[in-house]
Write a protein that holds these residues in place. Sequence first.
Motif, PDB file in Angstrom:
ATOM      1  N   MET A   1     -12.470  -0.845  -3.609  1.00 30.40           N
ATOM      2  CA  MET A   1     -11.323  -1.722  -3.381  1.00 30.40           C
ATOM      3  C   MET A   1     -11.620  -2.843  -2.398  1.00 30.40           C
ATOM      4  O   MET A   1     -10.743  -3.666  -2.105  1.00 30.40           O
ATOM      5  CB  MET A   1     -10.139  -0.888  -2.877  1.00 30.40           C
ATOM      6  CG  MET A   1      -9.713   0.246  -3.799  1.00 30.40           C
ATOM      7  SD  MET A   1      -9.199  -0.294  -5.449  1.00 30.40           S
ATOM      8  CE  MET A   1      -7.649  -1.111  -5.058  1.00 30.40           C
ATOM      9  N   GLN A   2     -12.844  -2.926  -1.889  1.00 23.90           N
ATOM     10  CA  GLN A   2     -13.182  -3.932  -0.886  1.00 23.90           C
ATOM     11  C   GLN A   2     -13.021  -5.355  -1.377  1.00 23.90           C
ATOM     12  O   GLN A   2     -12.842  -6.272  -0.573  1.00 23.90           O
ATOM     13  CB  GLN A   2     -14.607  -3.719  -0.379  1.00 23.90           C
ATOM     14  CG  GLN A   2     -14.736  -2.606   0.642  1.00 23.90           C
ATOM     15  CD  GLN A   2     -16.143  -2.449   1.163  1.00 23.90           C
ATOM     16  OE1 GLN A   2     -17.088  -3.014   0.615  1.00 23.90           O
ATOM     17  NE2 GLN A   2     -16.288  -1.688   2.238  1.00 23.90           N
TER      18      GLN A   2
ATOM     19  N   THR B   1     -12.025   4.145  -4.775  1.00 25.48           N
ATOM     20  CA  THR B   1     -12.519   4.448  -3.441  1.00 25.48           C
ATOM     21  C   THR B   1     -12.396   3.222  -2.536  1.00 25.48           C
ATOM     22  O   THR B   1     -12.173   2.099  -3.012  1.00 25.48           O
ATOM     23  CB  THR B   1     -13.992   4.864  -3.491  1.00 25.48           C
ATOM     24  OG1 THR B   1     -14.783   3.737  -3.927  1.00 25.48           O
ATOM     25  CG2 THR B   1     -14.207   6.034  -4.446  1.00 25.48           C
ATOM     26  N   GLU B   2     -12.557   3.452  -1.247  1.00 24.56           N
ATOM     27  CA  GLU B   2     -12.486   2.338  -0.303  1.00 24.56           C
ATOM     28  C   GLU B   2     -13.513   1.259  -0.653  1.00 24.56           C
ATOM     29  O   GLU B   2     -13.204   0.067  -0.641  1.00 24.56           O
ATOM     30  CB  GLU B   2     -12.720   2.849   1.121  1.00 24.56           C
ATOM     31  CG  GLU B   2     -12.609   1.779   2.187  1.00 24.56           C
ATOM     32  CD  GLU B   2     -12.748   2.331   3.588  1.00 24.56           C
ATOM     33  OE1 GLU B   2     -13.185   1.574   4.470  1.00 24.56           O
ATOM     34  OE2 GLU B   2     -12.420   3.518   3.806  1.00 24.56           O
TER      35      GLU B   2
ATOM     36  N   ILE C   1      -4.330   7.744  -4.280  1.00 24.33           N
ATOM     37  CA  ILE C   1      -5.743   7.470  -4.566  1.00 24.33           C
ATOM     38  C   ILE C   1      -6.190   8.292  -5.779  1.00 24.33           C
ATOM     39  O   ILE C   1      -5.832   9.455  -5.930  1.00 24.33           O
ATOM     40  CB  ILE C   1      -6.624   7.833  -3.350  1.00 24.33           C
ATOM     41  CG1 ILE C   1      -6.115   7.153  -2.076  1.00 24.33           C
ATOM     42  CG2 ILE C   1      -8.082   7.471  -3.615  1.00 24.33           C
ATOM     43  CD1 ILE C   1      -6.177   5.656  -2.090  1.00 24.33           C
TER      44      ILE C   1
ATOM     45  N   PRO D   1       0.805  -1.235   0.000  1.00 20.70           N
ATOM     46  CA  PRO D   1       0.000   0.000   0.000  1.00 20.70           C
ATOM     47  C   PRO D   1       0.829   1.272   0.000  1.00 20.70           C
ATOM     48  O   PRO D   1       0.381   2.306  -0.501  1.00 20.70           O
ATOM     49  CB  PRO D   1      -0.831  -0.119   1.276  1.00 20.70           C
ATOM     50  CG  PRO D   1      -0.076  -1.072   2.143  1.00 20.70           C
ATOM     51  CD  PRO D   1       0.580  -2.033   1.203  1.00 20.70           C
TER      52      PRO D   1
ATOM     53  N   SER E   1      -9.084  -5.013   2.954  1.00 19.57           N
ATOM     54  CA  SER E   1      -9.926  -4.562   4.048  1.00 19.57           C
ATOM     55  C   SER E   1      -9.852  -3.046   4.183  1.00 19.57           C
ATOM     56  O   SER E   1      -8.954  -2.391   3.632  1.00 19.57           O
ATOM     57  CB  SER E   1      -9.461  -5.209   5.357  1.00 19.57           C
ATOM     58  OG  SER E   1      -8.165  -4.724   5.702  1.00 19.57           O
ATOM     59  N   SER E   2     -10.784  -2.473   4.938  1.00 21.25           N
ATOM     60  CA  SER E   2     -10.767  -1.033   5.203  1.00 21.25           C
ATOM     61  C   SER E   2      -9.492  -0.636   5.929  1.00 21.25           C
ATOM     62  O   SER E   2      -8.900   0.414   5.645  1.00 21.25           O
ATOM     63  CB  SER E   2     -11.989  -0.634   6.033  1.00 21.25           C
ATOM     64  OG  SER E   2     -13.176  -0.829   5.300  1.00 21.25           O
ATOM     65  N   GLU E   3      -9.060  -1.471   6.853  1.00 22.20           N
ATOM     66  CA  GLU E   3      -7.825  -1.191   7.589  1.00 22.20           C
ATOM     67  C   GLU E   3      -6.633  -1.123   6.649  1.00 22.20           C
ATOM     68  O   GLU E   3      -5.779  -0.237   6.767  1.00 22.20           O
ATOM     69  CB  GLU E   3      -7.604  -2.272   8.654  1.00 22.20           C
ATOM     70  CG  GLU E   3      -6.357  -2.059   9.505  1.00 22.20           C
ATOM     71  CD  GLU E   3      -6.174  -3.142  10.546  1.00 22.20           C
ATOM     72  OE1 GLU E   3      -5.105  -3.132  11.194  1.00 22.20           O
ATOM     73  OE2 GLU E   3      -7.061  -3.986  10.704  1.00 22.20           O
ATOM     74  N   HIS E   4      -6.567  -2.047   5.699  1.00 22.40           N
ATOM     75  CA  HIS E   4      -5.480  -2.056   4.721  1.00 22.40           C
ATOM     76  C   HIS E   4      -5.563  -0.817   3.824  1.00 22.40           C
ATOM     77  O   HIS E   4      -4.548  -0.180   3.543  1.00 22.40           O
ATOM     78  CB  HIS E   4      -5.558  -3.338   3.884  1.00 22.40           C
ATOM     79  CG  HIS E   4      -4.383  -3.553   2.991  1.00 22.40           C
ATOM     80  ND1 HIS E   4      -3.280  -4.282   3.370  1.00 22.40           N
ATOM     81  CD2 HIS E   4      -4.119  -3.126   1.727  1.00 22.40           C
ATOM     82  CE1 HIS E   4      -2.400  -4.304   2.384  1.00 22.40           C
ATOM     83  NE2 HIS E   4      -2.893  -3.607   1.376  1.00 22.40           N
ATOM     84  N   TYR E   5      -6.770  -0.472   3.392  1.00 23.38           N
ATOM     85  CA  TYR E   5      -6.950   0.677   2.505  1.00 23.38           C
ATOM     86  C   TYR E   5      -6.447   1.965   3.159  1.00 23.38           C
ATOM     87  O   TYR E   5      -5.868   2.820   2.493  1.00 23.38           O
ATOM     88  CB  TYR E   5      -8.426   0.814   2.146  1.00 23.38           C
ATOM     89  CG  TYR E   5      -8.729   1.914   1.159  1.00 23.38           C
ATOM     90  CD1 TYR E   5      -8.666   1.681  -0.218  1.00 23.38           C
ATOM     91  CD2 TYR E   5      -9.095   3.190   1.582  1.00 23.38           C
ATOM     92  CE1 TYR E   5      -8.955   2.682  -1.136  1.00 23.38           C
ATOM     93  CE2 TYR E   5      -9.386   4.195   0.672  1.00 23.38           C
ATOM     94  CZ  TYR E   5      -9.308   3.941  -0.681  1.00 23.38           C
ATOM     95  OH  TYR E   5      -9.588   4.944  -1.591  1.00 23.38           O
ATOM     96  N   LYS E   6      -6.646   2.091   4.446  1.00 25.04           N
ATOM     97  CA  LYS E   6      -6.245   3.308   5.160  1.00 25.04           C
ATOM     98  C   LYS E   6      -4.724   3.461   5.240  1.00 25.04           C
ATOM     99  O   LYS E   6      -4.226   4.535   5.600  1.00 25.04           O
ATOM    100  CB  LYS E   6      -6.866   3.319   6.552  1.00 25.04           C
ATOM    101  CG  LYS E   6      -8.371   3.569   6.535  1.00 25.04           C
ATOM    102  CD  LYS E   6      -8.963   3.522   7.923  1.00 25.04           C
ATOM    103  CE  LYS E   6     -10.428   3.954   7.920  1.00 25.04           C
ATOM    104  NZ  LYS E   6     -11.293   3.141   7.066  1.00 25.04           N
TER     105      LYS E   6
END
Length: 203
Positions: free
Chosen positions: A127-128, A123-124, A144, A51, A132-137
Amino acid sequence: MAESKEIIKTDFTETKLPVIKDFMPNMNFVSQSNMQTHIVLHFISNAANNPENPYDYEDIKKILIDYNVAPHYMIDRKGEIYFLLPETRAARHSGKGKIEGYTDYDDHLNEYSIGIELMAIGTEAEMQQIMSSEHYKKIPAEHIGYTEAQYKALNLLIDDILARNKRIKRDRVHIIGHDEYAPDRKTDPGDLFNWDKIFLTAE
């Protein structure tokens, strides 16, 4: 870099643009129908694995090779255009899907289209499927979406493609997103892609 992987800037005969010719190693894709009527836009990155640095070209190329897929072109964040497959070959970039008004193309758009990948992250929610949301952050904000250099390069590439492929029109019927062809499977190029920036004509 090993000689077999050397990337050389060149003016290739199929395109008048300066591109980085780096054909995919698996070239046994079927011949095109010579009736290309569409351009399909995609996004790609290595954000699922890295990431913090999701746009390393060799990492992304390995993803394509591992999945045995390929577009014809790919545009990096700086607007460099990678030429990965001749337009005379049916690239593996669309898979199964449908386009309204083109029933003969059901699950066969590869045979009638030119694929362009842009190095980008959606967007988050988009990418789901792969993280995961945690990974995306963990992804830095500047990674982005899309860059102005990419839109500029994409416009030049579309002009170049249309000059050779008269059946493709510069409108939203003939230039589409992967998410329009396969909405149940794909989310690219996604909500962050600004269609107004590629100067399409009225349908």
